[in-house]
Design an enzyme around this catalytic site. Sequence first.
Site, PDB file in Angstrom:
ATOM      1  N   PRO A   1       0.528  -1.118  -0.199  1.00 37.35           N
ATOM      2  CA  PRO A   1      -0.209  -0.128   0.321  1.00 37.35           C
ATOM      3  C   PRO A   1       0.563   1.070   0.383  1.00 37.35           C
ATOM      4  O   PRO A   1       2.014   1.430   0.714  1.00 37.35           O
ATOM      5  CB  PRO A   1      -0.563  -0.321   1.219  1.00 37.35           C
ATOM      6  CG  PRO A   1      -0.007  -1.389   1.885  1.00 37.35           C
ATOM      7  CD  PRO A   1      -0.106  -2.068   1.369  1.00 37.35           C
ATOM      8  N   ASN A   2       0.354   2.351  -0.781  1.00 40.50           N
ATOM      9  CA  ASN A   2       0.688   3.529  -1.306  1.00 40.50           C
ATOM     10  C   ASN A   2       2.274   3.769  -2.022  1.00 40.50           C
ATOM     11  O   ASN A   2       2.480   4.742  -2.379  1.00 40.50           O
ATOM     12  CB  ASN A   2       1.180   4.495   0.953  1.00 40.50           C
ATOM     13  CG  ASN A   2      -0.171   4.499   1.499  1.00 40.50           C
ATOM     14  OD1 ASN A   2      -0.951   4.921   1.235  1.00 40.50           O
ATOM     15  ND2 ASN A   2      -0.035   3.149   2.289  1.00 40.50           N
TER      16      ASN A   2
ATOM     17  N   TYR B   1      11.288   9.225   1.012  1.00 37.45           N
ATOM     18  CA  TYR B   1      10.675   8.105  -0.097  1.00 37.45           C
ATOM     19  C   TYR B   1      11.918   8.659  -1.833  1.00 37.45           C
ATOM     20  O   TYR B   1      12.358   7.969  -2.537  1.00 37.45           O
ATOM     21  CB  TYR B   1       9.703   7.934  -0.053  1.00 37.45           C
ATOM     22  CG  TYR B   1       9.090   6.728   0.913  1.00 37.45           C
ATOM     23  CD1 TYR B   1       9.685   6.120   1.541  1.00 37.45           C
ATOM     24  CD2 TYR B   1       8.078   7.710   1.867  1.00 37.45           C
ATOM     25  CE1 TYR B   1       9.156   5.268   2.720  1.00 37.45           C
ATOM     26  CE2 TYR B   1       7.608   6.992   3.223  1.00 37.45           C
ATOM     27  CZ  TYR B   1       8.211   6.102   3.114  1.00 37.45           C
ATOM     28  OH  TYR B   1       7.461   4.954   4.534  1.00 37.45           O
TER      29      TYR B   1
ATOM     30  N   ARG C   1      14.060   4.520  11.902  1.00 28.87           N
ATOM     31  CA  ARG C   1      13.036   5.590  12.274  1.00 28.87           C
ATOM     32  C   ARG C   1      11.880   5.275  13.407  1.00 28.87           C
ATOM     33  O   ARG C   1      12.860   5.035  14.225  1.00 28.87           O
ATOM     34  CB  ARG C   1      12.114   4.892  10.531  1.00 28.87           C
ATOM     35  CG  ARG C   1      12.641   5.514   8.959  1.00 28.87           C
ATOM     36  CD  ARG C   1      12.151   5.317   8.159  1.00 28.87           C
ATOM     37  NE  ARG C   1      10.494   5.654   8.206  1.00 28.87           N
ATOM     38  CZ  ARG C   1       9.267   5.979   7.554  1.00 28.87           C
ATOM     39  NH1 ARG C   1       9.652   5.102   6.568  1.00 28.87           N
ATOM     40  NH2 ARG C   1       8.479   7.141   7.458  1.00 28.87           N
TER      41      ARG C   1
HETATM   42  C1  DQA Z   1       8.439   1.432   3.444  1.00 26.93           C
HETATM   43  C2  DQA Z   1       9.364   1.383   5.058  1.00 26.93           C
HETATM   44  C3  DQA Z   1       7.396   1.019   5.948  1.00 26.93           C
HETATM   45  O1  DQA Z   1       7.166   1.747   7.122  1.00 26.93           O
HETATM   46  C4  DQA Z   1       6.079   2.446   5.067  1.00 26.93           C
HETATM   47  O2  DQA Z   1       4.900   2.262   5.231  1.00 26.93           O
HETATM   48  C5  DQA Z   1       6.376   2.341   3.515  1.00 26.93           C
HETATM   49  C6  DQA Z   1       7.423   1.972   2.631  1.00 26.93           C
HETATM   50  C7  DQA Z   1       9.739   1.509   2.729  1.00 26.93           C
HETATM   51  O3  DQA Z   1       9.762   1.499   1.221  1.00 26.93           O
HETATM   52  O4  DQA Z   1      10.206   2.930   3.294  1.00 26.93           O
HETATM   53  O5  DQA Z   1       4.976   2.797   3.105  1.00 26.93           O
HETATM   54  O6  DQA Z   1       8.008  -0.125   3.004  1.00 26.93           O
END
Ligand code: DQA
Length: 164
Positions: A9-10, A22, A105
Amino acid sequence: MNLMVINGPNLGLLGEREPEIYGTTTLSEIRQMVLDAVSERAVVKWFQFESEGSLIRIIHRYRKWYDGVVINPGALSHTSLALHDAIRAVGKPFIEVHLSNIHAREEIRRHSLTAMACRAVICGLGPSGYVWAALALIHMTSDLQPAGIAPGKGHEAGKKYSDC
Ligand code: DQA
């Protein structure tokens, strides 16, 4: 080899999503980086889903097709025992990738349930983590791979890297 890359997701919003964490590379640009790096040695299927069920279904559906999987489960890494179980169930090598260094993090991101089911984890290298993971899977599954770290051999047997 047949390689599947699945994103949780996202991750479809990469490029505009929290660029200070990111970066500004989009998911389709990352896909192109992977294809450029491996297309001579691997056929790649690429997916992104927002839901746990869709990720699990794709792991099941192609289990007889792929030789290895690169997975960035996004936030589901930290919560999904069902995804962990799906990865274990298919018995193929998975490498988990995170763009950010999850260990640097918030506390809640420092543990990954899905990583426990994966062969390896790469985090904090940004988009190139996907490329390194794809190359590592090709290396692991290749006939040239020394027996000590071949899938299903050295890793499970707890062999030391120096045995290879
Ligand atoms: C992530 C790290 C995860 O904690 C976060 O929820 C993401 C992206 C990363 O690629 O750094 O959606 O997977």
